[in-house]
Design a protein around this motif. Structure first.
Motif, PDB file in Angstrom:
ATOM      1  N   HIS A 203       1.338  -7.552  -8.294  1.00  0.00           N
ATOM      2  CA  HIS A 203       0.398  -6.627  -7.648  1.00  0.00           C
ATOM      3  C   HIS A 203       1.045  -5.278  -7.343  1.00  0.00           C
ATOM      4  O   HIS A 203       0.342  -4.353  -6.938  1.00  0.00           O
ATOM      5  N   ILE A 204       2.347  -5.149  -7.565  1.00  0.00           N
ATOM      6  CA  ILE A 204       3.045  -3.921  -7.137  1.00  0.00           C
ATOM      7  C   ILE A 204       3.835  -3.253  -8.252  1.00  0.00           C
ATOM      8  O   ILE A 204       4.534  -2.275  -8.009  1.00  0.00           O
ATOM      9  N   GLY A 205       3.718  -3.747  -9.484  1.00  0.00           N
ATOM     10  CA  GLY A 205       4.590  -3.273 -10.561  1.00  0.00           C
ATOM     11  C   GLY A 205       4.498  -1.794 -10.876  1.00  0.00           C
ATOM     12  O   GLY A 205       5.465  -1.193 -11.347  1.00  0.00           O
ATOM     13  N   ALA A 206       3.346  -1.166 -10.627  1.00  0.00           N
ATOM     14  CA  ALA A 206       3.186   0.258 -10.935  1.00  0.00           C
ATOM     15  C   ALA A 206       3.100   1.128  -9.682  1.00  0.00           C
ATOM     16  O   ALA A 206       2.780   2.313  -9.778  1.00  0.00           O
ATOM     17  N   VAL A 207       3.401   0.556  -8.534  1.00  0.00           N
ATOM     18  CA  VAL A 207       3.290   1.309  -7.277  1.00  0.00           C
ATOM     19  C   VAL A 207       4.139   2.570  -7.305  1.00  0.00           C
ATOM     20  O   VAL A 207       3.666   3.664  -6.978  1.00  0.00           O
ATOM     21  N   GLU A 208       5.405   2.448  -7.678  1.00  0.00           N
ATOM     22  CA  GLU A 208       6.297   3.599  -7.617  1.00  0.00           C
ATOM     23  C   GLU A 208       5.838   4.727  -8.525  1.00  0.00           C
ATOM     24  O   GLU A 208       5.858   5.899  -8.146  1.00  0.00           O
ATOM     25  N   ASP A 209       5.406   4.383  -9.734  1.00  0.00           N
ATOM     26  CA  ASP A 209       4.991   5.418 -10.673  1.00  0.00           C
ATOM     27  C   ASP A 209       3.722   6.124 -10.205  1.00  0.00           C
ATOM     28  O   ASP A 209       3.590   7.345 -10.341  1.00  0.00           O
ATOM     29  N   VAL A 210       2.787   5.359  -9.649  1.00  0.00           N
ATOM     30  CA  VAL A 210       1.542   5.966  -9.178  1.00  0.00           C
ATOM     31  C   VAL A 210       1.782   6.839  -7.955  1.00  0.00           C
ATOM     32  O   VAL A 210       1.297   7.972  -7.874  1.00  0.00           O
ATOM     33  N   ARG A 211       2.567   6.340  -7.013  1.00  0.00           N
ATOM     34  CA  ARG A 211       2.796   7.121  -5.794  1.00  0.00           C
ATOM     35  C   ARG A 211       3.560   8.407  -6.108  1.00  0.00           C
ATOM     36  O   ARG A 211       3.278   9.462  -5.511  1.00  0.00           O
ATOM     37  N   LYS A 212       4.494   8.355  -7.047  1.00  0.00           N
ATOM     38  CA  LYS A 212       5.262   9.550  -7.384  1.00  0.00           C
ATOM     39  C   LYS A 212       4.445  10.546  -8.195  1.00  0.00           C
ATOM     40  O   LYS A 212       4.593  11.763  -8.028  1.00  0.00           O
ATOM     41  N   ARG A 213       3.585  10.025  -9.062  1.00  0.00           N
ATOM     42  CA  ARG A 213       2.781  10.931  -9.895  1.00  0.00           C
ATOM     43  C   ARG A 213       1.889  11.813  -9.047  1.00  0.00           C
ATOM     44  O   ARG A 213       1.700  12.998  -9.335  1.00  0.00           O
ATOM     45  N   TRP A 214       1.317  11.266  -7.980  1.00  0.00           N
ATOM     46  CA  TRP A 214       0.388  12.040  -7.157  1.00  0.00           C
ATOM     47  C   TRP A 214       0.909  12.295  -5.748  1.00  0.00           C
ATOM     48  O   TRP A 214       0.179  12.870  -4.934  1.00  0.00           O
ATOM     49  N   ASP A 215       2.118  11.856  -5.448  1.00  0.00           N
ATOM     50  CA  ASP A 215       2.716  12.057  -4.130  1.00  0.00           C
ATOM     51  C   ASP A 215       1.769  11.572  -3.035  1.00  0.00           C
ATOM     52  O   ASP A 215       1.357  12.320  -2.140  1.00  0.00           O
ATOM     53  N   ILE A 216       1.416  10.283  -3.122  1.00  0.00           N
ATOM     54  CA  ILE A 216       0.448   9.699  -2.196  1.00  0.00           C
ATOM     55  C   ILE A 216       1.081   8.545  -1.413  1.00  0.00           C
ATOM     56  O   ILE A 216       2.055   7.938  -1.860  1.00  0.00           O
ATOM     57  N   PRO A 217       0.535   8.229  -0.257  1.00  0.00           N
ATOM     58  CA  PRO A 217       1.106   7.163   0.576  1.00  0.00           C
ATOM     59  C   PRO A 217       0.716   5.773   0.097  1.00  0.00           C
ATOM     60  O   PRO A 217      -0.301   5.584  -0.585  1.00  0.00           O
ATOM     61  N   VAL A 218       1.529   4.793   0.494  1.00  0.00           N
ATOM     62  CA  VAL A 218       1.305   3.383   0.182  1.00  0.00           C
ATOM     63  C   VAL A 218       1.088   2.624   1.481  1.00  0.00           C
ATOM     64  O   VAL A 218       1.821   2.819   2.457  1.00  0.00           O
ATOM     65  N   TYR A 219       0.083   1.745   1.479  1.00  0.00           N
ATOM     66  CA  TYR A 219      -0.248   0.924   2.640  1.00  0.00           C
ATOM     67  C   TYR A 219       0.034  -0.543   2.334  1.00  0.00           C
ATOM     68  O   TYR A 219      -0.354  -1.052   1.278  1.00  0.00           O
ATOM     69  N   ILE A 220       0.691  -1.223   3.290  1.00  0.00           N
ATOM     70  CA  ILE A 220       0.958  -2.652   3.151  1.00  0.00           C
ATOM     71  C   ILE A 220       1.030  -3.268   4.548  1.00  0.00           C
ATOM     72  O   ILE A 220       1.338  -2.567   5.531  1.00  0.00           O
ATOM     73  N   HIS A 221       0.764  -4.560   4.658  1.00  0.00           N
ATOM     74  CA  HIS A 221       0.871  -5.217   5.961  1.00  0.00           C
ATOM     75  C   HIS A 221       2.326  -5.311   6.377  1.00  0.00           C
ATOM     76  O   HIS A 221       3.226  -5.519   5.552  1.00  0.00           O
ATOM     77  N   GLN A 222       2.564  -5.181   7.665  1.00  0.00           N
ATOM     78  CA  GLN A 222       3.932  -5.160   8.188  1.00  0.00           C
ATOM     79  C   GLN A 222       4.703  -6.452   7.897  1.00  0.00           C
ATOM     80  O   GLN A 222       5.936  -6.440   7.821  1.00  0.00           O
ATOM     81  N   GLU A 223       3.984  -7.584   7.741  1.00  0.00           N
ATOM     82  CA  GLU A 223       4.652  -8.847   7.452  1.00  0.00           C
ATOM     83  C   GLU A 223       5.377  -8.815   6.109  1.00  0.00           C
ATOM     84  O   GLU A 223       6.271  -9.627   5.870  1.00  0.00           O
ATOM     85  N   GLU A 224       4.968  -7.900   5.236  1.00  0.00           N
ATOM     86  CA  GLU A 224       5.605  -7.822   3.922  1.00  0.00           C
ATOM     87  C   GLU A 224       6.246  -6.456   3.690  1.00  0.00           C
ATOM     88  O   GLU A 224       6.414  -6.025   2.542  1.00  0.00           O
ATOM     89  N   ARG A 225       6.647  -5.824   4.745  1.00  0.00           N
ATOM     90  CA  ARG A 225       7.199  -4.475   4.646  1.00  0.00           C
ATOM     91  C   ARG A 225       8.484  -4.428   3.819  1.00  0.00           C
ATOM     92  O   ARG A 225       8.799  -3.404   3.211  1.00  0.00           O
ATOM     93  N   GLU A 226       9.232  -5.526   3.767  1.00  0.00           N
ATOM     94  CA  GLU A 226      10.473  -5.550   2.991  1.00  0.00           C
ATOM     95  C   GLU A 226      10.257  -5.963   1.537  1.00  0.00           C
ATOM     96  O   GLU A 226      11.160  -5.809   0.716  1.00  0.00           O
ATOM     97  N   TRP A 227       9.104  -6.486   1.224  1.00  0.00           N
ATOM     98  CA  TRP A 227       8.890  -7.088  -0.087  1.00  0.00           C
ATOM     99  C   TRP A 227       8.878  -6.070  -1.234  1.00  0.00           C
ATOM    100  O   TRP A 227       9.245  -6.402  -2.362  1.00  0.00           O
ATOM    101  N   LEU A 228       8.458  -4.848  -0.963  1.00  0.00           N
ATOM    102  CA  LEU A 228       8.441  -3.836  -2.017  1.00  0.00           C
ATOM    103  C   LEU A 228       9.842  -3.549  -2.539  1.00  0.00           C
ATOM    104  O   LEU A 228      10.018  -3.200  -3.703  1.00  0.00           O
ATOM    105  N   MET A 229      10.842  -3.711  -1.685  1.00  0.00           N
ATOM    106  CA  MET A 229      12.211  -3.366  -2.052  1.00  0.00           C
ATOM    107  C   MET A 229      13.029  -4.551  -2.523  1.00  0.00           C
ATOM    108  O   MET A 229      14.119  -4.369  -3.058  1.00  0.00           O
ATOM    109  N   ASP A 230      12.532  -5.770  -2.351  1.00  0.00           N
ATOM    110  CA  ASP A 230      13.358  -6.963  -2.559  1.00  0.00           C
ATOM    111  C   ASP A 230      12.755  -7.895  -3.608  1.00  0.00           C
ATOM    112  O   ASP A 230      11.762  -8.584  -3.339  1.00  0.00           O
ATOM    113  N   PRO A 231      13.338  -7.972  -4.808  1.00  0.00           N
ATOM    114  CA  PRO A 231      12.825  -8.852  -5.859  1.00  0.00           C
ATOM    115  C   PRO A 231      12.810 -10.328  -5.466  1.00  0.00           C
ATOM    116  O   PRO A 231      11.982 -11.090  -5.968  1.00  0.00           O
TER     117      PRO A 231
END
Length: 207
Positions: free
Chosen positions: A60-88
Protein backbone atom coordinates in the motif's frame (compact mmCIF):
# COMPACT_ATOMS: atom_id res chain seq x y z
CA UNK A 1 -16.51 14.76 -6.57
CA UNK A 2 -15.53 11.54 -8.31
CA UNK A 3 -13.09 8.67 -7.73
CA UNK A 4 -10.86 6.47 -9.82
CA UNK A 5 -9.56 3.02 -8.85
CA UNK A 6 -6.11 2.00 -10.09
CA UNK A 7 -4.81 -1.48 -9.10
CA UNK A 8 -1.04 -1.30 -8.67
CA UNK A 9 1.89 -3.60 -7.98
CA UNK A 10 2.30 -7.37 -7.77
CA UNK A 11 -0.62 -7.73 -5.34
CA UNK A 12 -2.86 -5.42 -7.40
CA UNK A 13 -3.48 -3.12 -4.47
CA UNK A 14 -6.18 -0.56 -5.17
CA UNK A 15 -4.98 3.02 -5.25
CA UNK A 16 -7.84 5.51 -5.25
CA UNK A 17 -7.85 9.05 -6.59
CA UNK A 18 -10.63 11.31 -5.32
CA UNK A 19 -10.95 14.44 -7.45
CA UNK A 20 -13.22 17.41 -8.05
CA UNK A 21 -14.11 19.56 -11.06
CA UNK A 22 -11.07 21.74 -10.47
CA UNK A 23 -8.96 18.54 -10.72
CA UNK A 24 -7.63 18.79 -7.21
CA UNK A 25 -7.20 15.28 -5.88
CA UNK A 26 -6.33 13.08 -2.93
CA UNK A 27 -4.21 9.96 -3.41
CA UNK A 28 -5.10 6.96 -1.26
CA UNK A 29 -2.71 4.00 -0.89
CA UNK A 30 -0.26 4.47 -3.78
CA UNK A 31 1.02 0.92 -3.60
CA UNK A 32 3.54 0.73 -6.44
CA UNK A 33 4.22 1.26 -10.15
CA UNK A 34 5.20 4.83 -9.43
CA UNK A 35 5.89 5.78 -13.06
CA UNK A 36 2.53 4.49 -14.27
CA UNK A 37 0.68 6.21 -11.43
CA UNK A 38 2.44 9.55 -11.84
CA UNK A 39 1.96 9.44 -15.61
CA UNK A 40 -1.76 8.84 -15.12
CA UNK A 41 -2.14 11.68 -12.62
CA UNK A 42 -0.25 14.08 -14.86
CA UNK A 43 -2.09 12.90 -17.95
CA UNK A 44 -5.42 13.69 -16.30
CA UNK A 45 -4.18 17.08 -15.20
CA UNK A 46 -4.82 16.32 -11.53
CA UNK A 47 -3.20 18.35 -8.77
CA UNK A 48 -2.66 16.10 -5.73
CA UNK A 49 -3.07 17.71 -2.32
CA UNK A 50 -2.08 14.80 -0.06
CA UNK A 51 -1.35 11.08 0.25
CA UNK A 52 -3.55 9.23 2.72
CA UNK A 53 -2.85 5.68 3.87
CA UNK A 54 -5.31 3.15 5.20
CA UNK A 55 -2.31 1.29 6.66
CA UNK A 56 1.38 0.81 5.98
CA UNK A 57 1.85 -2.66 4.57
CA UNK A 58 4.39 -2.60 1.74
CA UNK A 59 1.83 -3.19 -1.00
CA UNK A 60 0.00 0.00 0.00
CA UNK A 61 3.02 2.32 0.29
CA UNK A 62 5.37 1.39 -2.56
CA UNK A 63 4.91 4.66 -4.49
CA UNK A 64 4.46 7.01 -1.54
CA UNK A 65 7.91 8.58 -1.77
CA UNK A 66 7.74 9.23 -5.49
CA UNK A 67 4.26 10.76 -5.31
CA UNK A 68 4.99 12.96 -2.31
CA UNK A 69 8.22 14.24 -3.87
CA UNK A 70 6.72 14.86 -7.29
CA UNK A 71 4.11 17.24 -5.89
CA UNK A 72 5.67 18.12 -2.52
CA UNK A 73 2.57 17.01 -0.62
CA UNK A 74 2.03 15.68 2.91
CA UNK A 75 1.45 12.05 3.89
CA UNK A 76 -1.11 10.95 6.49
CA UNK A 77 -0.88 7.72 8.50
CA UNK A 78 -2.15 6.48 11.87
CA UNK A 79 0.30 6.99 14.71
CA UNK A 80 0.30 3.24 15.51
CA UNK A 81 2.20 2.69 12.26
CA UNK A 82 4.31 5.82 12.23
CA UNK A 83 7.54 3.78 12.03
CA UNK A 84 6.34 1.39 9.34
CA UNK A 85 7.07 3.67 6.38
CA UNK A 86 10.76 3.60 7.26
CA UNK A 87 11.15 -0.03 8.35
CA UNK A 88 10.92 -2.96 5.88
CA UNK A 89 10.65 -5.40 8.79
CA UNK A 90 7.49 -3.66 10.00
CA UNK A 91 5.84 -2.99 6.64
CA UNK A 92 6.54 -6.57 5.51
CA UNK A 93 8.66 -5.91 2.44
CA UNK A 94 11.68 -7.53 4.11
CA UNK A 95 9.88 -10.88 3.99
CA UNK A 96 9.14 -10.79 0.27
CA UNK A 97 11.35 -11.32 -2.80
CA UNK A 98 11.40 -7.66 -3.71
CA UNK A 99 13.35 -4.52 -3.02
CA UNK A 100 12.76 -3.38 0.57
CA UNK A 101 10.27 -0.53 0.86
CA UNK A 102 11.30 2.38 3.05
CA UNK A 103 11.03 6.13 2.99
CA UNK A 104 10.65 9.26 5.07
CA UNK A 105 8.34 9.71 8.06
CA UNK A 106 4.76 10.78 7.44
CA UNK A 107 3.93 14.45 7.82
CA UNK A 108 0.73 13.88 9.80
CA UNK A 109 0.02 11.15 12.34
CA UNK A 110 -3.65 10.36 12.85
CA UNK A 111 -4.21 10.13 16.60
CA UNK A 112 -7.96 9.72 16.87
CA UNK A 113 -11.17 9.37 14.95
CA UNK A 114 -12.93 12.43 13.66
CA UNK A 115 -13.38 14.75 10.73
CA UNK A 116 -10.52 15.62 8.43
CA UNK A 117 -10.52 18.44 5.89
CA UNK A 118 -7.87 18.76 3.20
CA UNK A 119 -8.54 21.63 0.82
CA UNK A 120 -12.11 21.18 -0.44
CA UNK A 121 -12.29 17.54 0.63
CA UNK A 122 -14.08 16.56 3.83
CA UNK A 123 -14.11 13.06 5.29
CA UNK A 124 -14.39 11.14 8.53
CA UNK A 125 -11.69 8.83 9.85
CA UNK A 126 -12.65 5.55 11.55
CA UNK A 127 -10.08 3.47 13.40
CA UNK A 128 -10.54 -0.06 12.05
CA UNK A 129 -7.61 -2.13 13.41
CA UNK A 130 -7.32 -5.88 13.21
CA UNK A 131 -5.63 -6.39 9.89
CA UNK A 132 -2.91 -4.14 11.26
CA UNK A 133 -2.79 -2.06 14.44
CA UNK A 134 -3.08 1.29 12.71
CA UNK A 135 -5.64 0.50 10.03
CA UNK A 136 -8.12 3.27 9.34
CA UNK A 137 -11.07 3.75 7.01
CA UNK A 138 -12.00 7.03 5.32
CA UNK A 139 -15.71 7.84 4.99
CA UNK A 140 -17.06 10.40 2.54
CA UNK A 141 -20.62 10.95 3.75
CA UNK A 142 -21.43 13.27 0.85
CA UNK A 143 -20.58 10.47 -1.57
CA UNK A 144 -21.93 7.56 0.51
CA UNK A 145 -18.51 5.95 0.13
CA UNK A 146 -15.99 4.43 2.53
CA UNK A 147 -12.42 3.35 1.79
CA UNK A 148 -11.96 0.29 3.97
CA UNK A 149 -8.35 -0.61 3.20
CA UNK A 150 -7.75 -4.28 3.98
CA UNK A 151 -10.36 -4.46 6.74
CA UNK A 152 -13.38 -5.37 4.61
CA UNK A 153 -13.45 -6.81 1.09
CA UNK A 154 -16.13 -7.85 -1.35
CA UNK A 155 -17.03 -11.20 0.22
CA UNK A 156 -14.02 -11.28 2.52
CA UNK A 157 -12.01 -9.67 5.29
CA UNK A 158 -8.35 -8.86 5.78
CA UNK A 159 -5.86 -11.44 6.94
CA UNK A 160 -4.86 -11.23 10.59
CA UNK A 161 -1.73 -13.40 10.71
CA UNK A 162 0.66 -10.52 10.02
CA UNK A 163 2.47 -8.29 12.52
CA UNK A 164 -0.02 -6.70 14.91
CA UNK A 165 -3.02 -8.46 13.39
CA UNK A 166 -5.87 -9.78 15.50
CA UNK A 167 -8.98 -11.54 14.22
CA UNK A 168 -11.32 -10.60 17.06
CA UNK A 169 -10.29 -6.97 16.83
CA UNK A 170 -10.92 -6.94 13.08
CA UNK A 171 -14.41 -8.42 13.47
CA UNK A 172 -15.22 -5.79 16.10
CA UNK A 173 -13.94 -3.04 13.80
CA UNK A 174 -16.14 -4.22 10.96
CA UNK A 175 -19.26 -4.54 13.08
CA UNK A 176 -18.85 -1.38 15.17
CA UNK A 177 -17.35 1.02 12.60
CA UNK A 178 -18.38 -0.15 9.13
CA UNK A 179 -21.61 -2.12 9.46
CA UNK A 180 -23.20 0.84 11.25
CA UNK A 181 -23.00 2.90 8.06
CA UNK A 182 -26.04 3.15 5.76
CA UNK A 183 -26.47 -0.08 3.82
CA UNK A 184 -26.23 1.70 0.47
CA UNK A 185 -22.73 2.95 1.34
CA UNK A 186 -20.22 1.93 -1.33
CA UNK A 187 -17.18 0.10 0.04
CA UNK A 188 -13.88 0.67 -1.76
CA UNK A 189 -11.52 -2.08 -0.54
CA UNK A 190 -7.77 -2.38 -0.72
CA UNK A 191 -8.01 -5.27 -3.17
CA UNK A 192 -10.66 -6.51 -5.55
CA UNK A 193 -14.01 -5.08 -6.56
CA UNK A 194 -16.18 -2.56 -4.76
CA UNK A 195 -19.26 -3.63 -2.83
CA UNK A 196 -21.80 -2.10 -0.44
CA UNK A 197 -22.28 -2.30 3.30
CA UNK A 198 -25.65 -3.94 2.73
CA UNK A 199 -24.19 -6.66 0.51
CA UNK A 200 -21.55 -7.51 3.09
CA UNK A 201 -23.98 -7.57 6.00
CA UNK A 202 -26.17 -9.96 4.04
CA UNK A 203 -23.69 -12.29 2.40
CA UNK A 204 -20.11 -11.95 3.70
CA UNK A 205 -19.34 -15.41 5.14
CA UNK A 206 -16.58 -14.17 7.46
CA UNK A 207 -18.60 -11.73 9.55
Amino acid sequence: MEWKQIPLGPLQTNCYLFFNEEKQCLVFDPGGENVRLIDYIEGEGFQPLAVLLTHAHFDHIGAVEDVRKRWDIPVYIHQEEREWLMDPALNGSARHPMAPVSGSPADHHIQEEGKLTIGPFEMEIFETPGHSPGSVSYYFKSMDTVLSGDALFNGGIGRTDLLGGDHDTLIQSIHHKLFVLPEHTVVLPGHGFSTTIGNEIESNPYV
